[in-house]
Design a protein around this motif. Structure first.
Motif, short mmCIF file in Angstrom:
data_model
loop_
_atom_site.label_atom_id
_atom_site.label_comp_id
_atom_site.label_asym_id
_atom_site.label_seq_id
_atom_site.Cartn_x
_atom_site.Cartn_y
_atom_site.Cartn_z
N GLY A 115 0.79 -1.47 0.00
CA GLY A 115 0.15 0.00 0.11
C GLY A 115 0.94 1.48 0.14
N ILE A 116 2.25 1.22 0.04
CA ILE A 116 2.92 2.45 -0.07
C ILE A 116 3.55 2.45 -1.27
N ASN A 117 3.29 3.82 -1.79
CA ASN A 117 4.08 4.09 -3.29
C ASN A 117 5.50 4.08 -2.87
N ILE A 118 6.47 3.07 -3.38
CA ILE A 118 7.83 2.95 -3.40
C ILE A 118 8.57 3.50 -4.49
N GLY A 119 7.79 3.93 -5.83
CA GLY A 119 8.46 4.25 -6.82
C GLY A 119 7.50 4.15 -8.05
N GLN A 120 8.09 4.10 -9.35
CA GLN A 120 7.29 4.01 -10.36
C GLN A 120 7.95 3.69 -11.54
N ILE A 121 7.17 3.24 -12.51
CA ILE A 121 7.76 3.21 -13.94
C ILE A 121 7.62 4.47 -14.91
N ASP A 122 8.44 4.96 -15.54
CA ASP A 122 8.46 6.18 -16.21
C ASP A 122 8.82 5.72 -17.75
N ILE A 123 8.06 5.99 -18.77
CA ILE A 123 8.10 5.79 -20.00
C ILE A 123 8.02 7.10 -20.92
N ASP A 124 8.97 7.58 -21.62
CA ASP A 124 9.11 8.51 -22.68
C ASP A 124 8.86 7.96 -24.00
N SER A 125 7.98 8.96 -24.95
CA SER A 125 7.79 8.41 -26.21
C SER A 125 8.22 9.47 -27.10
N HIS A 126 8.83 9.43 -28.25
CA HIS A 126 9.24 10.19 -29.02
C HIS A 126 7.83 10.61 -30.14
N VAL A 127 6.62 9.91 -29.74
CA VAL A 127 5.51 10.34 -30.58
C VAL A 127 4.33 11.02 -29.53
N ILE A 128 3.51 11.94 -30.32
CA ILE A 128 2.67 12.50 -29.36
C ILE A 128 1.38 11.80 -29.49
N ASP A 129 0.84 11.66 -28.18
CA ASP A 129 -0.39 10.96 -27.71
C ASP A 129 -0.59 9.26 -28.01
N PRO A 130 0.75 8.66 -27.80
CA PRO A 130 0.58 7.20 -28.17
C PRO A 130 -0.15 6.18 -27.10
N PHE A 131 -0.16 6.89 -25.98
CA PHE A 131 -0.44 6.13 -24.94
C PHE A 131 -1.86 5.75 -24.40
N THR A 132 -2.63 4.48 -24.34
CA THR A 132 -3.80 4.15 -24.03
C THR A 132 -4.26 3.99 -23.06
N GLU A 133 -5.73 3.50 -22.62
CA GLU A 133 -5.86 2.95 -21.38
C GLU A 133 -5.33 1.55 -21.40
N ALA A 134 -5.03 0.50 -22.34
CA ALA A 134 -4.38 -0.42 -22.52
C ALA A 134 -2.95 -0.25 -21.91
N ASP A 135 -2.31 0.54 -22.24
CA ASP A 135 -1.04 0.88 -21.75
C ASP A 135 -1.11 0.88 -20.27
N GLU A 136 -2.06 1.68 -19.94
CA GLU A 136 -2.26 1.82 -18.34
C GLU A 136 -2.27 0.62 -17.64
N ARG A 137 -3.30 -0.19 -17.99
CA ARG A 137 -3.43 -1.49 -17.62
C ARG A 137 -2.39 -2.28 -17.48
N PHE A 138 -1.57 -2.29 -18.65
CA PHE A 138 -0.36 -3.21 -18.87
C PHE A 138 0.73 -2.87 -17.83
N LEU A 139 0.88 -1.42 -17.78
CA LEU A 139 1.81 -0.89 -16.89
C LEU A 139 1.50 -1.15 -15.37
N GLU A 140 0.41 -1.15 -14.97
CA GLU A 140 -0.16 -1.54 -13.68
C GLU A 140 0.27 -2.83 -13.61
N PHE A 141 0.13 -3.97 -14.51
CA PHE A 141 0.59 -5.22 -14.40
C PHE A 141 2.16 -5.31 -14.09
#
Length: 150
Positions: A115-141
């Motif tokens: 339950g404690i936020n110990i960090g994060q995964i950070d992803i940068d893209s060279h493309v404008i607006d590529p991230f979808t809800e599917a990316d969010e669910r995948f990265l949560e996994f």
């Protein structure tokens, strides 16, 4: 590559005999190699005493942002909000720390252990607006799997 296929590879890495940092770098490399618009993939870990994030394993261009104060930039905001942050166009963000002129968008998903936020995964893209809800669910996994290493 479809997210479902990558999930099994993430699990294989998590269950390998390597040390934690080796596993994290392999996950970063897998994501960057498998998803065309994941151009920089890395982990930041929180120091709650100092209210700072510290760069962990990553793949992509070198960065000067090895320590980020809570609240500063996208990563620092996620450290405080405990919520995913998708930035379709970094040039439209007021509180953005520019890493490179090639970065057009970013997604940050927190990593929770007990339950404690110990960090994060950070992803940068060279493309404008590529991230979808599917990316969010995948990265949560991915962050849930990584949490088992702590």
């Amino acid at each position: 590559m479809k997210f479902e296929n990558i999930k099994s590879e993430v699990k294989n890495i998590i269950n390998s005999n390597e040390n934690r940092d080796e596993k994290l770098i392999r996950i970063c490399q897998l994501l960057q190699d498998s998803i065309s618009y994941y151009n920089w993939v890395g982990f930041y870990f929180a120091n709650h005493e100092n209210k700072t994030l510290h760069l962990g394993p990553y793949v992509g261009a070198a960065t000067d942002h090895t320590v980020i104060p809570f609240g500063k930039g996208i990563c620092g905001q996620v450290a405080e909000s405990n919520a995913n942050f998708v930035v379709p166009d970094v040039s439209a963000q007021d509180n953005y720390i520019a890493c490179s002129f090639t970065v057009k968008s970013e997604i940050v998903v927190p990593l929770f252990v007990n339950g404690i936020n110990i960090g994060q995964i950070d992803i940068d893209s060279h493309v404008i607006d590529p991230f979808t809800e599917a990316d969010e669910r995948f990265l949560e996994f991915v962050t849930q799997e990584v949490a088992t290493l702590f």
